[in-house]
Design a protein around this motif. Structure first.
Motif, short mmCIF file in Angstrom:
data_model
loop_
_atom_site.label_atom_id
_atom_site.label_comp_id
_atom_site.label_asym_id
_atom_site.label_seq_id
_atom_site.Cartn_x
_atom_site.Cartn_y
_atom_site.Cartn_z
N GLY A 169 0.80 -1.21 0.00
CA GLY A 169 0.00 0.00 0.00
C GLY A 169 0.84 1.26 0.00
N MET A 170 1.94 1.27 0.72
CA MET A 170 2.80 2.45 0.76
C MET A 170 3.58 2.61 -0.53
SD MET A 170 4.19 2.31 4.66
CE MET A 170 4.93 3.93 4.45
N VAL A 171 4.01 1.51 -1.13
CA VAL A 171 4.76 1.59 -2.38
C VAL A 171 3.89 2.16 -3.50
CG1 VAL A 171 5.90 0.22 -4.18
CG2 VAL A 171 6.39 -0.22 -1.77
N LEU A 172 2.61 1.83 -3.51
CA LEU A 172 1.70 2.37 -4.52
C LEU A 172 1.68 3.89 -4.49
CD1 LEU A 172 -1.36 -0.05 -4.27
CD2 LEU A 172 0.38 0.04 -6.06
N SER A 173 1.84 4.47 -3.30
CA SER A 173 1.88 5.93 -3.20
C SER A 173 3.27 6.48 -3.53
CB SER A 173 1.47 6.35 -1.78
OG SER A 173 1.65 7.73 -1.58
N VAL A 174 4.30 5.82 -3.01
CA VAL A 174 5.66 6.33 -3.18
C VAL A 174 6.09 6.29 -4.64
CG1 VAL A 174 8.08 5.88 -2.61
CG2 VAL A 174 6.35 5.81 -0.82
N ARG A 175 5.71 5.27 -5.38
CA ARG A 175 6.18 5.11 -6.76
C ARG A 175 5.69 6.22 -7.69
NH1 ARG A 175 2.87 2.52 -10.52
NH2 ARG A 175 4.64 1.36 -11.39
N GLU A 176 4.68 6.98 -7.27
CA GLU A 176 4.18 8.07 -8.10
C GLU A 176 4.68 9.43 -7.68
OE1 GLU A 176 2.60 7.37 -10.75
OE2 GLU A 176 2.37 5.23 -10.32
N ARG A 177 5.58 9.49 -6.72
CA ARG A 177 6.08 10.78 -6.26
C ARG A 177 7.15 11.32 -7.20
NH1 ARG A 177 6.28 9.84 0.33
NH2 ARG A 177 4.03 9.48 0.57
N GLU A 178 7.40 12.63 -7.06
CA GLU A 178 8.24 13.32 -8.04
C GLU A 178 9.65 12.79 -8.08
OE1 GLU A 178 6.29 14.68 -5.88
OE2 GLU A 178 4.80 15.83 -7.03
N TYR A 179 10.25 12.50 -6.92
CA TYR A 179 11.65 12.07 -6.93
C TYR A 179 11.80 10.69 -7.58
CZ TYR A 179 10.04 9.81 -2.60
OH TYR A 179 9.33 9.10 -1.67
N VAL A 180 10.77 9.84 -7.45
CA VAL A 180 10.82 8.53 -8.11
C VAL A 180 10.66 8.71 -9.62
CG1 VAL A 180 9.72 6.27 -8.31
CG2 VAL A 180 9.99 7.33 -6.07
N HIS A 196 17.15 2.44 -3.18
CA HIS A 196 17.58 3.76 -2.74
C HIS A 196 16.44 4.77 -2.61
CE1 HIS A 196 21.85 2.80 -3.00
NE2 HIS A 196 21.66 2.30 -4.21
N HIS A 197 15.35 4.60 -3.35
CA HIS A 197 14.31 5.64 -3.37
C HIS A 197 12.98 5.17 -2.79
CE1 HIS A 197 16.88 8.24 -5.77
NE2 HIS A 197 17.13 7.20 -6.58
N VAL A 198 12.65 3.90 -2.92
CA VAL A 198 11.34 3.42 -2.46
C VAL A 198 11.41 2.86 -1.05
CG1 VAL A 198 9.44 1.82 -2.92
CG2 VAL A 198 10.60 2.97 -4.82
N LEU A 199 12.31 1.90 -0.83
CA LEU A 199 12.38 1.22 0.46
C LEU A 199 12.63 2.17 1.63
CD1 LEU A 199 12.30 -1.40 2.06
CD2 LEU A 199 14.73 -1.73 1.51
N PRO A 200 13.58 3.12 1.54
CA PRO A 200 13.79 4.02 2.69
C PRO A 200 12.57 4.83 3.08
CG PRO A 200 15.64 4.17 1.16
CD PRO A 200 14.57 3.37 0.47
#
Length: 288
Positions: A169-180, A196-200
């Motif tokens: 559930g959290m990765v679904l949100s993080v993967r669409e953020r600007e830095y990713v 380096h960008h999703v897991l932390p």
């Protein structure tokens, strides 16, 4: 004309950890219990197995050589509580570590790649969550038997779904953020991207869940051992001590009460630390 000096908003200050009652009490309870458990082989080199039949069922403080009394076989209750704590804590920590590693890996794959893998893995999660827990426990233990290793394996296989659903559930949100999206535009490959960008950015709530699950697994191990489905009865454990003393509750209450108190304080300390971590790593920016 009167000028009004601009007022700069002060940045919120996080309270120091030692000013938090949850951190202080939880840390003291957990740290003291872990320290005593780790030092138990030095304090009680016989590992609580030495019998003193002449002093069997001695009450607490009646004999200074057995401060918390003895059990029906004359074994020291304090020694067995501390030695048994090593088993309970080891089951709790190792099972949570195994379940979290497996769940994080599955959650990352499902949330990052979506599509077929997401559907397949999440359906496996749904099927496992639909099965009654006690039925899984009885089936697993009846096939493979009890024992320390099998109990840890059972907890790993039954609890990875919690971590997988949380991480997915959290990765679904993080993967669409600007830095990713920016890293993807620069050609960063999937593995470095996730590492380096999703897991932390999803690990904080996972740590909180791990802390709380250690406490839950200590209770679970004690419950299964109490029912005769857990650790070998010859190995001291808190659940085994509770089971051994249930027939002596009216005549020798200390045989069961002191292991129960050890479970209570350990779980309370871990839950308080988990609550403190939840407030410190709060996605809404809450400060304590």
């Amino acid at each position: 004309m009167q000028t009004v000096a601009p007022v700069l908003a002060a940045a919120p200050r996080r309270e120091q950890p030692w000013r938090s009652l949850e951190f202080v009490v939880g840390g003291l309870l957990t740290g003291l219990m872990v320290l005593l458990v780790l030092l138990s082989p030095l304090i009680f080199p016989d590992r609580g197995s030495a019998m003193d039949l002449a002093a069997r069922l001695s009450p607490p403080f009646a004999n200074w050589s057995h401060i918390l009394g003895t059990d029906p076989l004359g074994r020291d209750v304090l020694a067995r509580v501390l030695v048994g704590g090593r088993i309970s804590l080891m089951v709790g920590v190792l099972s949570v570590l195994g379940a979290s590693v497996l769940g994080i890996a599955i959650g990352l794959v499902a949330g990052y790649y979506r599509g077929f893998w997401d559907m397949l893995l999440m359906r496996c999660v749904d099927v496992q969550l639909a099965l009654p827990f006690i039925l899984i426990a009885l089936t697993f233990i009846s096939i493979l038997g009890g024992g320390l290793g099998n109990i840890i394996l059972f907890m790993i296989l039954s609890q990875w779904v919690q971590f997988a659903r949380l991480v997915r559930g959290m990765v679904l949100s993080v993967r669409e953020r600007e830095y990713v999206l920016a890293a993807r535009a620069f050609g960063v490959r999937d593995l470095p991207m996730v590492w380096h960008h999703v897991l932390p950015n999803v690990i904080g709530p996972v740590i909180i869940l791990m802390t709380l699950n250690v406490a839950n697994n200590i209770l679970l191990e004690s419950s299964l051992t109490f029912l005769g489905l857990g650790v070998d009865p010859l190995i001291p454990s808190w659940g085994g001590m509770l089971a051994d003393g249930r027939t002596y509750l009216q005549t020798a209450w200390w045989v069961s009460v002191f292991p129960g108190v050890a479970i209570m304080f350990t779980v309370l300390g871990l839950n308080l630390l988990g609550d403190w971590l939840r407030d410190r790593i709060d996605p809404t920016g809450k400060t304590r």
